[in-house]
Motif scaffolding. Structure first.
Motif, mmCIF file in Angstrom:
data_model
loop_
_atom_site.group_PDB
_atom_site.id
_atom_site.type_symbol
_atom_site.label_atom_id
_atom_site.label_comp_id
_atom_site.label_asym_id
_atom_site.label_seq_id
_atom_site.Cartn_x
_atom_site.Cartn_y
_atom_site.Cartn_z
ATOM 1 N N LEU A 1 -4.289 19.516 -4.883
ATOM 2 C CA LEU A 1 -4.561 19.863 -3.488
ATOM 3 C C LEU A 1 -4.250 21.329 -3.246
ATOM 4 O O LEU A 1 -3.266 21.857 -3.775
ATOM 5 C CB LEU A 1 -3.693 18.995 -2.566
ATOM 6 N N LYS A 2 -5.106 21.978 -2.439
ATOM 7 C CA LYS A 2 -4.852 23.339 -1.982
ATOM 8 C C LYS A 2 -4.709 23.339 -0.466
ATOM 9 O O LYS A 2 -5.554 22.797 0.243
ATOM 10 C CB LYS A 2 -6.008 24.283 -2.371
ATOM 11 N N LEU A 3 -3.658 23.972 0.017
ATOM 12 C CA LEU A 3 -3.423 24.164 1.443
ATOM 13 C C LEU A 3 -3.244 25.652 1.713
ATOM 14 O O LEU A 3 -2.989 26.434 0.792
ATOM 15 C CB LEU A 3 -2.171 23.404 1.878
ATOM 16 N N SER A 4 -3.361 26.030 2.981
ATOM 17 C CA SER A 4 -3.182 27.440 3.330
ATOM 18 C C SER A 4 -1.830 27.706 3.983
ATOM 19 O O SER A 4 -1.477 28.860 4.235
ATOM 20 C CB SER A 4 -4.293 27.906 4.271
ATOM 21 N N THR A 5 -1.085 26.637 4.287
ATOM 22 C CA THR A 5 0.232 26.778 4.907
ATOM 23 C C THR A 5 1.107 25.615 4.460
ATOM 24 O O THR A 5 0.620 24.605 3.934
ATOM 25 C CB THR A 5 0.156 26.730 6.447
ATOM 26 N N TRP A 6 2.401 25.740 4.724
ATOM 27 C CA TRP A 6 3.334 24.668 4.408
ATOM 28 C C TRP A 6 3.271 23.551 5.440
ATOM 29 O O TRP A 6 3.893 22.509 5.255
ATOM 30 C CB TRP A 6 4.751 25.221 4.300
ATOM 31 N N ASP A 7 2.529 23.767 6.554
ATOM 32 C CA ASP A 7 2.372 22.691 7.530
ATOM 33 C C ASP A 7 0.980 22.067 7.441
ATOM 34 O O ASP A 7 0.423 21.597 8.429
ATOM 35 C CB ASP A 7 2.699 23.154 8.943
ATOM 36 N N LEU A 8 0.417 22.082 6.221
ATOM 37 C CA LEU A 8 -0.732 21.249 5.845
ATOM 38 C C LEU A 8 -2.075 21.717 6.384
ATOM 39 O O LEU A 8 -3.023 20.931 6.447
ATOM 40 C CB LEU A 8 -0.500 19.788 6.270
ATOM 41 N N ARG A 9 -2.237 22.965 6.714
ATOM 42 C CA ARG A 9 -3.551 23.443 7.145
ATOM 43 C C ARG A 9 -4.437 23.636 5.905
ATOM 44 O O ARG A 9 -3.977 24.094 4.861
ATOM 45 C CB ARG A 9 -3.424 24.735 7.939
ATOM 46 N N PRO A 10 -5.727 23.295 6.017
ATOM 47 C CA PRO A 10 -6.609 23.362 4.845
ATOM 48 C C PRO A 10 -6.764 24.783 4.309
ATOM 49 O O PRO A 10 -6.706 25.758 5.077
ATOM 50 C CB PRO A 10 -7.949 22.831 5.378
ATOM 51 N N PHE A 11 -6.974 24.879 3.022
ATOM 52 C CA PHE A 11 -7.245 26.174 2.383
ATOM 53 C C PHE A 11 -8.729 26.497 2.513
ATOM 54 O O PHE A 11 -9.588 25.635 2.316
ATOM 55 C CB PHE A 11 -6.851 26.121 0.907
ATOM 56 N N THR A 12 -9.038 27.742 2.860
ATOM 57 C CA THR A 12 -10.416 28.215 2.936
ATOM 58 C C THR A 12 -10.544 29.502 2.140
ATOM 59 O O THR A 12 -9.551 30.071 1.677
ATOM 60 C CB THR A 12 -10.842 28.468 4.390
ATOM 61 N N GLU A 13 -11.764 29.982 2.012
ATOM 62 C CA GLU A 13 -11.991 31.229 1.272
ATOM 63 C C GLU A 13 -11.290 32.410 1.918
ATOM 64 O O GLU A 13 -11.000 33.407 1.260
ATOM 65 C CB GLU A 13 -13.495 31.513 1.177
ATOM 66 N N ASP A 14 -11.005 32.316 3.220
ATOM 67 C CA ASP A 14 -10.362 33.417 3.938
ATOM 68 C C ASP A 14 -8.850 33.280 4.020
ATOM 69 O O ASP A 14 -8.186 34.148 4.602
ATOM 70 C CB ASP A 14 -10.927 33.506 5.366
ATOM 71 N N SER A 15 -8.295 32.236 3.459
ATOM 72 C CA SER A 15 -6.848 32.013 3.567
ATOM 73 C C SER A 15 -6.081 33.129 2.875
ATOM 74 O O SER A 15 -6.442 33.558 1.769
ATOM 75 C CB SER A 15 -6.477 30.664 2.951
ATOM 76 N N ASP A 16 -5.013 33.583 3.530
ATOM 77 C CA ASP A 16 -4.182 34.630 2.937
ATOM 78 C C ASP A 16 -2.871 34.079 2.380
ATOM 79 O O ASP A 16 -1.962 34.834 2.040
ATOM 80 C CB ASP A 16 -3.904 35.750 3.948
ATOM 81 N N PHE A 17 -2.800 32.755 2.283
ATOM 82 C CA PHE A 17 -1.642 32.110 1.673
ATOM 83 C C PHE A 17 -2.143 30.850 0.974
ATOM 84 O O PHE A 17 -3.104 30.217 1.424
ATOM 85 C CB PHE A 17 -0.591 31.745 2.733
ATOM 86 N N LEU A 18 -1.498 30.512 -0.118
ATOM 87 C CA LEU A 18 -1.864 29.323 -0.891
ATOM 88 C C LEU A 18 -0.634 28.469 -1.128
ATOM 89 O O LEU A 18 0.400 28.963 -1.578
ATOM 90 C CB LEU A 18 -2.464 29.729 -2.247
ATOM 91 N N VAL A 19 -0.747 27.199 -0.808
ATOM 92 C CA VAL A 19 0.211 26.189 -1.236
ATOM 93 C C VAL A 19 -0.545 25.238 -2.148
ATOM 94 O O VAL A 19 -1.457 24.542 -1.692
ATOM 95 C CB VAL A 19 0.824 25.429 -0.054
ATOM 96 N N ALA A 20 -0.230 25.257 -3.413
ATOM 97 C CA ALA A 20 -0.944 24.458 -4.407
ATOM 98 C C ALA A 20 -0.041 23.332 -4.899
ATOM 99 O O ALA A 20 1.127 23.558 -5.232
ATOM 100 C CB ALA A 20 -1.380 25.320 -5.584
ATOM 101 N N ILE A 21 -0.592 22.122 -4.925
ATOM 102 C CA ILE A 21 0.143 20.949 -5.377
ATOM 103 C C ILE A 21 -0.484 20.470 -6.679
ATOM 104 O O ILE A 21 -1.693 20.231 -6.758
ATOM 105 C CB ILE A 21 0.121 19.847 -4.319
ATOM 106 N N PHE A 22 0.348 20.352 -7.698
ATOM 107 C CA PHE A 22 -0.105 20.016 -9.040
ATOM 108 C C PHE A 22 0.585 18.755 -9.547
ATOM 109 O O PHE A 22 1.725 18.459 -9.184
ATOM 110 C CB PHE A 22 0.230 21.137 -10.033
ATOM 111 N N SER A 23 -0.089 18.054 -10.437
ATOM 112 C CA SER A 23 0.538 17.035 -11.266
ATOM 113 C C SER A 23 0.426 17.489 -12.718
ATOM 114 O O SER A 23 -0.224 18.504 -13.011
ATOM 115 C CB SER A 23 -0.141 15.677 -11.070
ATOM 116 N N ARG A 24 1.066 16.759 -13.607
ATOM 117 C CA ARG A 24 0.953 17.094 -15.030
ATOM 118 C C ARG A 24 -0.421 16.718 -15.547
ATOM 119 O O ARG A 24 -0.945 15.654 -15.211
ATOM 120 C CB ARG A 24 2.012 16.340 -15.829
ATOM 121 N N SER A 25 -1.015 17.580 -16.331
ATOM 122 C CA SER A 25 -2.297 17.260 -16.950
ATOM 123 C C SER A 25 -2.132 16.098 -17.916
ATOM 124 O O SER A 25 -1.096 15.941 -18.552
ATOM 125 C CB SER A 25 -2.860 18.471 -17.688
ATOM 126 N N ALA A 26 -3.182 15.281 -18.006
ATOM 127 C CA ALA A 26 -3.145 14.138 -18.915
ATOM 128 C C ALA A 26 -3.082 14.640 -20.354
ATOM 129 O O ALA A 26 -3.696 15.649 -20.688
ATOM 130 C CB ALA A 26 -4.371 13.274 -18.706
#
Length: 204
Positions: A179-204
């Protein structure tokens, strides 16, 4: 033996030894004023079952790890700056606070299991790393996650680490983007976002 590459944070504090103390006092003052300084921790807490294991990567003076400990989680915080770790120990007793380089992260060697339910990396930590160590840090995150764990990494644009490059590095390091978000309060990430919150899991 490979020569250790200092982080950009270490270069900043070498040039200005008072910087770490200023940083600690800044967040103490914000907290005393009633400012919200734990929004990142609330997002991580919402992702977790109770009594989860959390690695606060680049923990600084412990604002996130301290909150997550109070919420009932087992927290290990790691930061390269001993001044920040000392402040974390003073202000937020309870978690395990360790001085360490994220590029050389090997908690099992220090008697701590590498099976974290979450790794939180906030506060623009990724942009303070030496560029040559970014891949090593992301690989270490992947190694320290439990099979169902997730890493949450956030930082701003225009700080020397482009978002596409970061996402490529993460994928090559064993992290799968969920998942990609643009803020820590869960706003969606867009091409214009100036901040990234990226959520990762371990690759299989």
């Amino acid at each position: 033996m490979t020569r250790r590459v200092p982080s950009q944070w270490e270069e900043i504090t070498a040039d200005n030894p008072a910087h770490s103390t200023w940083y600690v006092e800044r967040f103490r003052q914000l907290a005393a004023q009633g400012d919200d300084i734990v929004g990142e921790a609330r997002l991580v807490d919402a992702m977790l079952p109770r009594a989860a294991r959390v690695l606060d990567a680049g923990c600084g003076p412990g604002r996130l790890g301290g909150y997550l400990h109070e919420a009932g989680h087992t927290v290990v915080g790691v930061d390269v700056d001993p001044v920040l770790i000392a402040a974390a120990e003073q202000d937020h007793p309870g978690p395990t606070w360790l001085v360490g380089d994220l590029a050389e992260l090997d908690l099992p060697a220090r008697g701590i299991a590498a099976d974290f339910d979450a790794i939180a990396c906030a506060g623009n930590v990724m942009t303070f790393l030496a560029p040559s160590t970014r891949g090593a840090v992301l690989s270490a995150f992947a190694r320290h996650l439990s099979p169902t764990g997730r890493a949450v990494i956030g930082f701003g644009a225009d700080r020397g680490y482009d978002f596409p490059e970061f996402l490529t590095d993460a994928a090559e390091s064993g992290l799968h983007l969920d998942l990609k978000l643009s803020t820590w309060d869960l706003r969606p990430f867009t091409e214009d976002s100036d901040f990234l919150v990226a959520i990762f899991s371990r690759s299989a």
